[in-house]
Design a protein around this motif. Structure first.
Motif, PDB file in Angstrom:
ATOM      1  N   ALA A  11      -1.002   4.756  -4.355  1.00  0.00           N
ATOM      2  CA  ALA A  11      -1.981   3.665  -4.428  1.00  0.00           C
ATOM      3  C   ALA A  11      -2.652   3.452  -3.086  1.00  0.00           C
ATOM      4  CB  ALA A  11      -1.294   2.381  -4.895  1.00  0.00           C
ATOM      5  N   GLY A  12      -1.858   3.487  -2.019  1.00  0.00           N
ATOM      6  CA  GLY A  12      -2.422   3.287  -0.690  1.00  0.00           C
ATOM      7  C   GLY A  12      -3.440   4.352  -0.330  1.00  0.00           C
ATOM      8  N   THR A  13      -3.145   5.592  -0.677  1.00  0.00           N
ATOM      9  CA  THR A  13      -4.072   6.684  -0.391  1.00  0.00           C
ATOM     10  C   THR A  13      -5.376   6.522  -1.182  1.00  0.00           C
ATOM     11  OG1 THR A  13      -2.212   8.186   0.022  1.00  0.00           O
ATOM     12  CG2 THR A  13      -4.361   9.181  -0.403  1.00  0.00           C
ATOM     13  N   ALA A  14      -5.252   6.150  -2.465  1.00  0.00           N
ATOM     14  CA  ALA A  14      -6.438   5.972  -3.305  1.00  0.00           C
ATOM     15  C   ALA A  14      -7.292   4.805  -2.815  1.00  0.00           C
ATOM     16  CB  ALA A  14      -6.022   5.747  -4.752  1.00  0.00           C
ATOM     17  N   ILE A  15      -6.653   3.697  -2.464  1.00  0.00           N
ATOM     18  CA  ILE A  15      -7.391   2.518  -1.991  1.00  0.00           C
ATOM     19  C   ILE A  15      -8.063   2.802  -0.656  1.00  0.00           C
ATOM     20  CG2 ILE A  15      -7.126   0.118  -1.226  1.00  0.00           C
ATOM     21  CD1 ILE A  15      -4.806  -0.090  -3.269  1.00  0.00           C
ATOM     22  N   THR A  16      -7.389   3.550   0.198  1.00  0.00           N
ATOM     23  CA  THR A  16      -7.989   3.942   1.479  1.00  0.00           C
ATOM     24  C   THR A  16      -9.233   4.796   1.255  1.00  0.00           C
ATOM     25  OG1 THR A  16      -5.832   3.862   2.589  1.00  0.00           O
ATOM     26  CG2 THR A  16      -7.580   5.117   3.662  1.00  0.00           C
ATOM     27  N   ALA A  17      -9.166   5.702   0.270  1.00  0.00           N
ATOM     28  CA  ALA A  17     -10.333   6.530  -0.047  1.00  0.00           C
ATOM     29  C   ALA A  17     -11.495   5.672  -0.542  1.00  0.00           C
ATOM     30  CB  ALA A  17      -9.954   7.565  -1.107  1.00  0.00           C
ATOM     31  N   ILE A  18     -11.192   4.640  -1.332  1.00  0.00           N
ATOM     32  CA  ILE A  18     -12.243   3.719  -1.773  1.00  0.00           C
ATOM     33  C   ILE A  18     -12.851   3.014  -0.564  1.00  0.00           C
ATOM     34  CG2 ILE A  18     -12.722   1.612  -3.074  1.00  0.00           C
ATOM     35  CD1 ILE A  18     -10.591   2.486  -5.068  1.00  0.00           C
ATOM     36  N   GLY A  19     -11.995   2.660   0.398  1.00  0.00           N
ATOM     37  CA  GLY A  19     -12.490   2.020   1.608  1.00  0.00           C
ATOM     38  C   GLY A  19     -13.460   2.895   2.382  1.00  0.00           C
ATOM     39  N   ALA A  35     -16.580  -4.348   4.064  1.00  0.00           N
ATOM     40  CA  ALA A  35     -16.480  -2.995   3.507  1.00  0.00           C
ATOM     41  C   ALA A  35     -15.173  -2.316   3.904  1.00  0.00           C
ATOM     42  CB  ALA A  35     -17.661  -2.155   3.967  1.00  0.00           C
ATOM     43  N   ALA A  36     -14.639  -2.698   5.072  1.00  0.00           N
ATOM     44  CA  ALA A  36     -13.400  -2.080   5.563  1.00  0.00           C
ATOM     45  C   ALA A  36     -12.151  -2.717   4.975  1.00  0.00           C
ATOM     46  CB  ALA A  36     -13.349  -2.173   7.087  1.00  0.00           C
ATOM     47  N   LEU A  37     -12.310  -3.796   4.199  1.00  0.00           N
ATOM     48  CA  LEU A  37     -11.139  -4.470   3.633  1.00  0.00           C
ATOM     49  C   LEU A  37     -10.260  -3.530   2.799  1.00  0.00           C
ATOM     50  CD1 LEU A  37      -9.541  -7.061   3.282  1.00  0.00           C
ATOM     51  CD2 LEU A  37     -11.081  -7.703   1.423  1.00  0.00           C
ATOM     52  N   PRO A  38     -10.817  -2.645   1.947  1.00  0.00           N
ATOM     53  CA  PRO A  38      -9.951  -1.700   1.236  1.00  0.00           C
ATOM     54  C   PRO A  38      -9.140  -0.803   2.168  1.00  0.00           C
ATOM     55  CG  PRO A  38     -12.079  -1.803   0.178  1.00  0.00           C
ATOM     56  CD  PRO A  38     -12.218  -2.559   1.467  1.00  0.00           C
ATOM     57  N   LEU A  39      -9.689  -0.473   3.329  1.00  0.00           N
ATOM     58  CA  LEU A  39      -8.908   0.321   4.288  1.00  0.00           C
ATOM     59  C   LEU A  39      -7.678  -0.446   4.749  1.00  0.00           C
ATOM     60  CD1 LEU A  39     -11.629   1.933   6.594  1.00  0.00           C
ATOM     61  CD2 LEU A  39     -10.234   3.065   4.864  1.00  0.00           C
ATOM     62  N   VAL A  40      -7.862  -1.746   4.995  1.00  0.00           N
ATOM     63  CA  VAL A  40      -6.728  -2.579   5.405  1.00  0.00           C
ATOM     64  C   VAL A  40      -5.697  -2.653   4.286  1.00  0.00           C
ATOM     65  CG1 VAL A  40      -6.029  -4.888   6.156  1.00  0.00           C
ATOM     66  CG2 VAL A  40      -8.194  -3.925   6.954  1.00  0.00           C
ATOM     67  N   LEU A  41      -6.180  -2.875   3.054  1.00  0.00           N
ATOM     68  CA  LEU A  41      -5.270  -2.972   1.914  1.00  0.00           C
ATOM     69  C   LEU A  41      -4.551  -1.649   1.648  1.00  0.00           C
ATOM     70  CD1 LEU A  41      -7.506  -5.062  -0.539  1.00  0.00           C
ATOM     71  CD2 LEU A  41      -5.684  -5.886   0.971  1.00  0.00           C
ATOM     72  N   GLY A  42      -5.281  -0.541   1.767  1.00  0.00           N
ATOM     73  CA  GLY A  42      -4.656   0.756   1.559  1.00  0.00           C
ATOM     74  C   GLY A  42      -3.604   1.067   2.597  1.00  0.00           C
ATOM     75  N   THR A  43      -3.912   0.768   3.851  1.00  0.00           N
ATOM     76  CA  THR A  43      -2.932   0.964   4.929  1.00  0.00           C
ATOM     77  C   THR A  43      -1.702   0.112   4.696  1.00  0.00           C
ATOM     78  OG1 THR A  43      -4.707   1.465   6.492  1.00  0.00           O
ATOM     79  CG2 THR A  43      -2.581   0.820   7.419  1.00  0.00           C
ATOM     80  N   HIS A  44      -1.929  -1.092   4.192  1.00  0.00           N
ATOM     81  CA  HIS A  44      -0.823  -2.009   3.898  1.00  0.00           C
ATOM     82  C   HIS A  44       0.125  -1.405   2.870  1.00  0.00           C
ATOM     83  CE1 HIS A  44       0.504  -6.361   2.896  1.00  0.00           C
ATOM     84  NE2 HIS A  44       1.070  -5.946   4.012  1.00  0.00           N
ATOM     85  N   ALA A  64       5.489  -4.639  10.559  1.00  0.00           N
ATOM     86  CA  ALA A  64       4.079  -4.251  10.432  1.00  0.00           C
ATOM     87  C   ALA A  64       3.499  -4.756   9.119  1.00  0.00           C
ATOM     88  CB  ALA A  64       3.948  -2.732  10.523  1.00  0.00           C
ATOM     89  N   TRP A  65       4.279  -4.669   8.041  1.00  0.00           N
ATOM     90  CA  TRP A  65       3.813  -5.176   6.746  1.00  0.00           C
ATOM     91  C   TRP A  65       3.513  -6.668   6.841  1.00  0.00           C
ATOM     92  CZ3 TRP A  65       4.825  -8.942   3.304  1.00  0.00           C
ATOM     93  CH2 TRP A  65       4.305  -8.805   2.008  1.00  0.00           C
ATOM     94  N   ALA A  66       4.412  -7.420   7.472  1.00  0.00           N
ATOM     95  CA  ALA A  66       4.237  -8.867   7.579  1.00  0.00           C
ATOM     96  C   ALA A  66       3.032  -9.220   8.450  1.00  0.00           C
ATOM     97  CB  ALA A  66       5.506  -9.504   8.143  1.00  0.00           C
ATOM     98  N   VAL A  67       2.791  -8.464   9.509  1.00  0.00           N
ATOM     99  CA  VAL A  67       1.654  -8.752  10.393  1.00  0.00           C
ATOM    100  C   VAL A  67       0.342  -8.592   9.638  1.00  0.00           C
ATOM    101  CG1 VAL A  67       0.368  -7.905  12.400  1.00  0.00           C
ATOM    102  CG2 VAL A  67       2.847  -8.221  12.546  1.00  0.00           C
ATOM    103  N   VAL A  68       0.240  -7.533   8.832  1.00  0.00           N
ATOM    104  CA  VAL A  68      -0.989  -7.327   8.052  1.00  0.00           C
ATOM    105  C   VAL A  68      -1.114  -8.390   6.971  1.00  0.00           C
ATOM    106  CG1 VAL A  68      -2.222  -5.763   6.515  1.00  0.00           C
ATOM    107  CG2 VAL A  68      -1.018  -4.852   8.510  1.00  0.00           C
ATOM    108  N   THR A 182       3.044  -5.544  -9.061  1.00  0.00           N
ATOM    109  CA  THR A 182       1.733  -5.008  -9.409  1.00  0.00           C
ATOM    110  C   THR A 182       0.672  -5.377  -8.380  1.00  0.00           C
ATOM    111  OG1 THR A 182       1.403  -6.955 -10.815  1.00  0.00           O
ATOM    112  CG2 THR A 182       2.182  -4.951 -11.888  1.00  0.00           C
ATOM    113  N   TRP A 183       1.082  -5.749  -7.184  1.00  0.00           N
ATOM    114  CA  TRP A 183       0.121  -6.124  -6.147  1.00  0.00           C
ATOM    115  C   TRP A 183      -0.784  -4.949  -5.795  1.00  0.00           C
ATOM    116  CZ3 TRP A 183      -0.354 -11.120  -5.058  1.00  0.00           C
ATOM    117  CH2 TRP A 183       0.737 -11.962  -5.284  1.00  0.00           C
ATOM    118  N   CYS A 184      -0.254  -3.738  -5.861  1.00  0.00           N
ATOM    119  CA  CYS A 184      -1.075  -2.582  -5.522  1.00  0.00           C
ATOM    120  C   CYS A 184      -2.202  -2.404  -6.538  1.00  0.00           C
ATOM    121  CB  CYS A 184      -0.225  -1.314  -5.439  1.00  0.00           C
ATOM    122  SG  CYS A 184       0.722  -0.949  -6.930  1.00  0.00           S
ATOM    123  N   ALA A 185      -1.914  -2.718  -7.817  1.00  0.00           N
ATOM    124  CA  ALA A 185      -2.967  -2.641  -8.833  1.00  0.00           C
ATOM    125  C   ALA A 185      -4.058  -3.671  -8.547  1.00  0.00           C
ATOM    126  CB  ALA A 185      -2.369  -2.873 -10.223  1.00  0.00           C
TER     127      ALA A 185
END
Length: 220
Positions: A11-19, A35-44, A64-68, A182-185
């Motif tokens: 999911a993270g890889t796919a969301i990063t690609a959308i970003g 526009a970069a928000l999906p990159l943040v979510l994907g990295t998360h 790191a998860w908590a900081v993001v 289901t947060w990734c969805a």
């Protein structure tokens, strides 16, 4: 949060690609944070895959998860909405930015003073941190993030706010039941909304094009 390390990674890889696709569509610098928000979510999501692999605990991946999740998103989302809004529609997002800055500062301070731990609970990951004044902080976080989206400057941002608000309630219910996360969805759906916004005729990513007045042909 997804239901396994593999799901988080995919999911993270796919969301990063959308970003990346969202950033390609950007025409104005002020649109970059949104526009970069999906990159943040994907990295998360990718960070949480590392939390799964570590079996939870209080290691670097958990921190790191908590900081993001906490201080970063509390200020990133409202600032991104404010910058993307047209000049005449920035008053309400500006209020969300002020709330987000205060909330982010308090959350960042709490992370420096307290330890975050992650626990694997069936198909979910639970994060535990002893936050002082938890109720006001949660309220401020929701006002800064979901609230900023709901009062955004264009209909796509407001639609994103509705999607996030409804999706968060459903995801939280499933997470509390420890059935599946289901947060990734939700992050994926939110990222798709941002991608569609970038390609919409009335999306703020593309500046409005005005037809140039036709000049008269010079008489020869």
């Amino acid at each position: 949060m997804c239901w396994s390390a593999t799901a988080d990674l995919v999911a993270g890889t796919a969301i990063t690609a959308i970003g990346v696709a969202c950033l390609v569509r950007v025409r104005e610098a002020r649109e970059l944070p949104l526009a970069a928000l999906p990159l943040v979510l994907g990295t998360h999501q990718i960070i949480e895959a590392a939390v799964w692999r570590a079996g939870g605990g209080s290691g670097p991946a958990t921190l790191a998860w908590a900081v993001v999740a906490l201080p970063l998103l509390a200020v990133w989302v409202p600032v991104a909405v404010l910058l993307a809004a047209p000049p005449g529609a920035r008053r309400r997002p500006a209020v969300a930015v002020a709330v987000g800055l205060a909330t982010s500062g308090a959350l960042a301070y709490a992370l420096t003073r307290r330890t975050v731990t992650a626990e694997i609970r069936g198909h979910t990951v639970g994060y535990v941190i002893d936050l002082p004044y938890a109720a006001p902080l949660v309220a401020g976080y929701l006002l800064a993030t979901v609230g900023a989206l709901l009062v955004g400057g264009d209909r796509w941002v407001r639609l994103l706010g509705v999607v996030v608000a409804v999706g968060a309630v459903l995801c939280a219910a499933l997470w509390r039941l420890e059935y599946v996360s289901t947060w990734c969805a939700l992050a994926a759906v939110a990222s798709v909304v941002l991608l569609l916004r970038g390609g919409a005729p009335d999306g703020a990513v593309r500046p409005a094009e005005r037809a140039a007045p036709r000049g008269r042909r010079p008489r020869g």
